[in-house]
Design a protein around this motif. Structure first.
Motif, PDB file in Angstrom:
ATOM      1  N   HIS A 362       0.818  -1.262   0.107  1.00 47.82           N
ATOM      2  CA  HIS A 362       0.080   0.134  -0.005  1.00 47.82           C
ATOM      3  C   HIS A 362       0.819   1.069   0.083  1.00 47.82           C
ATOM      4  O   HIS A 362       1.083   1.976   1.212  1.00 47.82           O
ATOM      5  CB  HIS A 362      -1.040  -0.017   1.272  1.00 47.82           C
ATOM      6  N   PRO A 363       1.208   1.605  -1.184  1.00 48.97           N
ATOM      7  CA  PRO A 363       2.399   2.651  -1.187  1.00 48.97           C
ATOM      8  C   PRO A 363       2.059   4.212  -0.802  1.00 48.97           C
ATOM      9  O   PRO A 363       2.679   4.942  -0.758  1.00 48.97           O
ATOM     10  CB  PRO A 363       2.911   2.589  -2.719  1.00 48.97           C
ATOM     11  N   TYR A 364       0.700   4.337  -0.849  1.00 47.20           N
ATOM     12  CA  TYR A 364      -0.006   5.636  -0.524  1.00 47.20           C
ATOM     13  C   TYR A 364      -0.685   5.463   0.787  1.00 47.20           C
ATOM     14  O   TYR A 364      -1.584   4.918   0.797  1.00 47.20           O
ATOM     15  CB  TYR A 364      -0.899   6.079  -1.723  1.00 47.20           C
ATOM     16  N   ALA A 365      -0.343   6.321   1.701  1.00 50.10           N
ATOM     17  CA  ALA A 365      -1.400   6.188   2.863  1.00 50.10           C
ATOM     18  C   ALA A 365      -1.073   7.553   3.491  1.00 50.10           C
ATOM     19  O   ALA A 365      -0.107   8.497   3.512  1.00 50.10           O
ATOM     20  CB  ALA A 365      -0.450   5.270   3.945  1.00 50.10           C
ATOM     21  N   ALA A 366      -2.174   7.814   4.225  1.00 46.55           N
ATOM     22  CA  ALA A 366      -2.415   9.134   4.836  1.00 46.55           C
ATOM     23  C   ALA A 366      -2.796   9.018   6.216  1.00 46.55           C
ATOM     24  O   ALA A 366      -3.419   8.224   6.798  1.00 46.55           O
ATOM     25  CB  ALA A 366      -3.646   9.932   4.115  1.00 46.55           C
ATOM     26  N   HIS A 367      -2.131   9.999   6.958  1.00 44.81           N
ATOM     27  CA  HIS A 367      -2.348  10.072   8.533  1.00 44.81           C
ATOM     28  C   HIS A 367      -2.660  11.471   8.836  1.00 44.81           C
ATOM     29  O   HIS A 367      -1.811  12.401   8.896  1.00 44.81           O
ATOM     30  CB  HIS A 367      -0.832   9.613   9.198  1.00 44.81           C
TER      31      HIS A 367
END
Length: 424
Positions: A362-367
């Motif tokens: 999952h290369p795109y992740a938002a926090h």
């Protein structure tokens, strides 16, 4: 205290230099007001004697004295006020090794000295005051080519080169606004033997910049846009370590951008003699640590995996993407863009970075408002080829768009007005 300028005053001294050390006579400027001068909470919150006084530092500047000059020019005081105004407004601070891209002659002349590096003042050691500790950061004027070398390699390396060239600063890094040649024109071997070799061996230690940037989650329906950067939903997040969150918090708090003026501290840095250093020369970088702190309560923000993202940068920020890819990710490191207009941040990470919440799966992740993008070495090489024209920004017109459909990634280079006015 109520006036239009953030600094209470600037002292200007005639410094006789040191002929034995080949230090010429010069004007020495020292600011007063970034540190706490009063201790009564009128300007700075008094937090005790052990911590930093106010912002913890004052600025200094050394300007070569011209023959026959009987009084110090006053423009360095205006320069200091401009830097201090940014610090007060943003609450972002400066560190030794930082660079400030100013894009204008520091004295508003025709000089090639149009940017600044920051380092410890050679004469003024940190002092303990009744209201905390104060360090002294010296402004060093540099040419555009020297600024770019600092970005591609590191600020401390370029400062060391400037110290070895008398007309470019010498041991006390005295700024000569009449200097017409860069250190690389004065000594062509410096570029190839020191800077190029340093870039190839070390990569860049510029781990982040404040920038005009934004990101959109293309995998989320438009009606969900309102909450796309608040509470995150999805699978159980990977727990971020205490030092990770502390370093990210420091990184996002300490952005440096004045007319696009970089630099952020490394997300994971070892403090050595007060300087920020990447962990050398290992190709492994990390977001991990042992101390305890948090950006926000972890229960309120959960990591959300994204299918497709759109990254937006202004032209100057976009021009740093090849540096991010070649000088950072190919060396197993990370690079952060922190928005100067909000809380948004974009961090590129390589597969060698530990502790990231973006993964190869999952290369795109938002926090929350912080986006991480993991790029494999193979994809970085391809992006460098596709983004080659970013190295010659004068040759293309805005807006400019790059797209990798199979990776579900889009990058746009947009005019400044898009970021200055959100309604555009």
């Amino acid at each position: 205290l109520g006036g239009p300028d953030p600094l209470d005053y600037v002292s200007m001294y005639r410094n006789l230099g040191n002929p034995a050390l080949n230090v010429p006579e010069h004007w020495h400027y020292v600011s007063f007001g970034l540190s706490d001068l009063y201790g009564d909470n009128r300007v700075h919150e008094f937090t005790g004697t052990d911590g930093p006084s106010g912002f913890g530092f004052e600025l200094t500047f050394r300007l070569k004295r011209e023959t026959g000059e009987s009084a110090p020019p006053t423009w360095p005081a205006e320069l200091m006020q401009g830097l201090a105004r940014y610090v007060f407004q943003s609450e972002n601070t400066f560190c030794s090794g930082d660079h400030v891209s100013w894009h204008n002659p520091l004295d508003n002349s025709e000089s090639r000295i149009q940017h600044m590096l920051l380092t410890e003042d050679p004469q003024m050691q940190p002092v303990q005051t009744p209201f905390g500790v104060v360090t002294f950061l010296q402004i060093v004027g540099v040419c555009t080519e020297e600024l770019h070398a600092a970005q591609q390699w590191n600020g401390q390396g370029i400062l060391e080169l400037l110290r070895t060239v008398p007309v470019a600063g010498g041991p006390w890094l005295i700024t000569d606004m009449r200097r017409g040649e860069t250190i690389f024109e004065i000594d062509p071997h410096l570029q190839q033997e020191r800077v190029d070799k340093g870039i190839e061996t070390d990569g860049s230690n510029l781990s982040g910049v404040s920038a005009k940037c934004a990101w959109d989650d293309l995998s989320r329906p438009p009606e969900d846009d309102e909450d796309s950067r608040s509470i995150c939903i999805g699978s159980q997040p990977r727990r971020l370590s205490g030092k990770d969150t502390e370093q990210i918090r420091e990184t996002l708090r300490r952005g440096l951008e004045i007319n696009s003026k970089p630099v952020l501290p490394p997300i994971n840095a070892q403090r050595q003699n007060g300087l920020n250093h990447d962990r050398a020369p290992s190709r492994k970088d990390s977001l991990e640590s042992e101390s305890s702190a948090a950006i926000i309560p972890h229960e309120l923000i959960r990591t959300r995996q994204l299918e497709s993202v759109h990254l937006k940068f202004n032209q100057e920020s976009g021009a740093l993407i090849p540096l991010c890819l070649r000088g950072r990710l190919l060396h197993g490191r990370h690079f952060t863009y922190k928005s100067i207009t909000g809380d948004t941040a974009i961090t590129f990470v390589s597969t060698g970075v530990e502790g990231a919440f973006a993964t190869e799966e999952h290369p795109y992740a938002a926090h929350g408002p912080w986006l991480q993008i993991l790029l494999t070495e193979e994809f970085v090489e391809r992006m460098l080829e596709d983004l080659e024209d970013l190295n010659s920004p004068e040759e293309f017109k805005l807006p400019k768009e790059y797209s990798w459909p199979e990776k579900k990634l889009k990058v746009s280079i947009l005019p400044d007005a898009v970021f200055d006015n959100p309604l555009h």
